[in-house]
Design an enzyme around this catalytic site. Structure first.
Site: not given
Ligand code: RIB
Length: 311
Positions: A250, A252-253
């Protein structure tokens, strides 16, 4: 502060800590197990919300315990889940995540309800998209829905961000509706069929993605920072910050959610990228996806003393 709409996935992450990722056919002993809320869409929604942005999420959850837990956890951090529909034909998405001692991960996603997010879900949220300043999508939901949402967002005058993860071939029609494309280096390499090894090769890949239609491209490169190419074709480097990496899941998220939140506040491009880079670095210091996403105060405090990583 402008509204942000995120169209994407919600998963329950089943996380195993392991000394190393096993080879095919091999059984090894892990050291810990945990569950945590995840899914690229939900992670980006929570990341933007923790940074103070008003966020609405469009997606689908199964009518099961994971679905109930994910909905309440998203709501608890302020994400509006009114446009997250209950799916009766499929289970909530799950992700099996292995995290090794260096904090690197490997992920298998079973999309479940995410695979049923459809145009009708975007239509239901049309007023929210009309009022949004920024609309963000990834591709853990059907590509047709992503294309439809980006087109609706662009037509409504919103800034559109696409995180093309997991990587899939993208048509010029989709990329034409993307203001900012944010792949990581692996995704950018897959999308352009080029090896990305350094600043120059990343800048060339970003330029190639721009030629396909995206206005601006940001390629995230983990502890090497990020490379951007702006709407004038100008390439630049975004510094990475020094942190002790525990789990890169996460990161990158966090970068994408923070970029959306900062642009939603109309911060300038360089400041927005700095906040995104800081949020990504902080997310790598904790285990799990959503539990690792920093608040605005944490990002601002971190930036007061953060050391840039030398290359
Ligand atoms: O980018 C990380 C995410 O990738 C995780 O939380 C997992 O659920 C996948 O979607």
């Amino acid at each position: 502060m402008g509204d942000i709409v995120i169209v994407g996935s919600l998963n329950m992450d089943l996380i195993v800590r392991t000394p190393r990722i096993p080879a095919p056919g091999e059984t090894i002993l892990g050291t810990a197990f945990a569950t945590a809320p995840g899914g690229k869409g939900a992670n980006q929604a929570v990341a933007a919300s923790r940074l103070g942005a008003p966020v609405k999420m469009i997606g689908r959850l199964g009518a099961d315990d994971f679905g109930k837990t994910l909905r309440s956890m998203c709501s608890a951090v302020g994400v509006d889940t009114k446009f997250v529909a209950d799916e009766t034909e499929a289970a909530t998405g799950v992700a099996l995540i292995s995290v090794d001692e260096q904090g690197q991960n490997s992920i298998i996603v079973v999309p479940g309800a995410n695979g049923r997010v459809a145009r009708r879900d975007v239509d239901t949220a049309r007023d929210a998209i009309r009022d949004a300043r920024v609309v963000v999508a990834q591709i853990e939901i059907p590509l047709d829905t992503v294309a439809y949402a980006l087109h609706a967002a662009r037509s409504a005058g919103a800034l559109t961000i696409l995180n093309p993860a997991p990587a899939r071939a993208l048509s010029r029609e989709i990329l034409r509706d993307v203001d900012i494309l944010v792949p990581n280096e692996t995704e950018a390499a897959q999308l352009t069929e080029r090896a990305i090894t350094d600043f120059d090769s990343a800048a060339q890949a970003a330029a190639a993605l721009r030629e396909l239609g995206a206005k601006r491209v940001v390629i995230t490169m983990g502890d090497k920072g990020a490379v951007t190419v702006d709407e004038n074709g100008q390439a630049a480097r975004v510094a990475a910050y020094q942190v002790k990496t525990v789990d890169t899941t996460a990161a990158g998220d966090a970068f994408v959610g923070a970029l959306a939140a900062a642009l939603g506040r109309e911060l300038d491009w360089e400041t927005s990228l700095r906040m995104a880079s800081a949020a990504g670095a902080l997310a790598a210091t904790k285990l799990g996806a959503q539990p690792s996403l920093p608040t605005r105060a944490e990002v601002e405090d971190f930036l007061l003393t953060a050391q840039v990583r030398s290359l």
